[in-house]
Scaffold this motif. Structure first.
Motif: not given
Length: 304
Positions: A243-256
């Motif tokens: 779950l942590a990896v999924i959220v970080i990947q989402l942050l990488r794709m959209f927030a960063i």
């Protein structure tokens, strides 16, 4: 193989029996690993940014207008041989004025006020392999007798050497503080995750105490009894880490990317390899935390 399948089935049963506690454990591990993962991503970004800023840390040693060229070359040769010195170059008075003019294109009136004069001194410019050694190299140049003779102010050669003293010191202090705070935060989050897994496995042991007693009576080995609890702890941690990896990947794709677009003058880029290492590290760390937390709980509450 059959034992592993049995352990897995029993861990799922334990998960179902203590669903609320198991979810609490998973959420805690998820949040802990998420914060740790975000910290590592931010750390990688900060390292890239600091590396970019530190690469700009150079030493400028000003020389007198009447300094003989052969003396300047001799001093440059000496500096080149110093430890942690990457490259040494020389900027003439004319080059210094040209560089200054290029930097003042938005304020041409400043150049006009010079009225054709050139007040800028020539300089020896030093690039370093290790920016952290900037003060050591600057002191070595200042104490070099040959440089003192050609410096802009031989009576006080330290004033002729510039490297952004105060700014550089604060920069290095900041990076060190961030590293120390990060280590303390990671240790705290790991401890919290271990406590929650410990409590979850303890409840699972209490819920299955009659079954465990029967298994003892029929001669089940200690490893066979412990297996399902180890598997359950590892399962909680694995789910939390994914779950942590999924959220970080989402942050990488959209927030960063949004952050990068908002602050374009700073380089926050992190390589795909670094993200992969962070993801693998979170999964492995999660499983290890789950196994350790389960082992601690069994040692305290499972007398086998």
């Amino acid at each position: 193989m059959s034992s592993i399948v049995y352990f897995f089935k029993q861990s799922l049963k334990g998960f179902a029996r203590n669903l609320s506690t198991a979810l609490g454990s998973i959420i805690t591990i998820f949040l802990s690993l998420l914060i740790i993962g975000i910290f590592f991503v931010a750390g990688a970004m900060l390292n890239n940014l600091m590396r970019s800023v530190e690469s700009e840390v150079t030493i400028t040693a000003y020389v007198a207008d009447d300094a003989p060229q052969e003396d300047i070359e001799s001093v440059m040769s000496t500096i080149t041989k110093m430890q942690d010195v990457k490259e040494v170059s020389f900027t003439t008075k004319d080059q210094a004025l040209e560089n200054f003019s290029n930097s003042m294109t938005s304020n041409p009136e400043i150049i006009e006020q010079l009225d054709g004069t050139n007040p800028l001194p020539a300089s020896i410019d030093v690039e370093l392999t290790d920016p952290q050694s900037v003060e050591t190299v600057a002191k070595a140049i200042e104490s070099d007798d040959a440089y003192v003779q050609i410096s802009e102010d031989p009576t006080n050669p330290g004033d002729s050497i510039k490297y952004g003293q105060g700014t550089v010191e604060r920069l290095f202090q900041l990076t060190n503080y961030i590293r120390y705070i990060g280590i303390a935060l990671i240790a705290l989050l790991i401890f919290i995750a271990l406590v929650f897994i410990n409590n979850t496995i303890r409840l699972a042991i209490l819920a299955r105490r009659k079954e465990i007693a029967i298994m003892r009576l029929v001669g089940a080995s200690n490893g066979f009894i412990r297996g399902p609890f180890l598997m359950e702890g590892a399962l909680h941690a694995l789910i939390g880490s994914i779950l942590a990896v999924i959220v970080i990947q989402l942050l990488r794709m959209f927030a960063i990317p949004s952050l990068q677009n908002a602050i374009r003058f700073l380089d926050f880029s992190v390589s795909d390899t670094m993200y992969l290492l962070i993801y693998l590290g979170l999964v492995v760390a999660g499983i290890i935390i789950g196994l350790i937390g389960s082992a601690i709980a069994m040692r305290r509450y499972l007398k086998v």
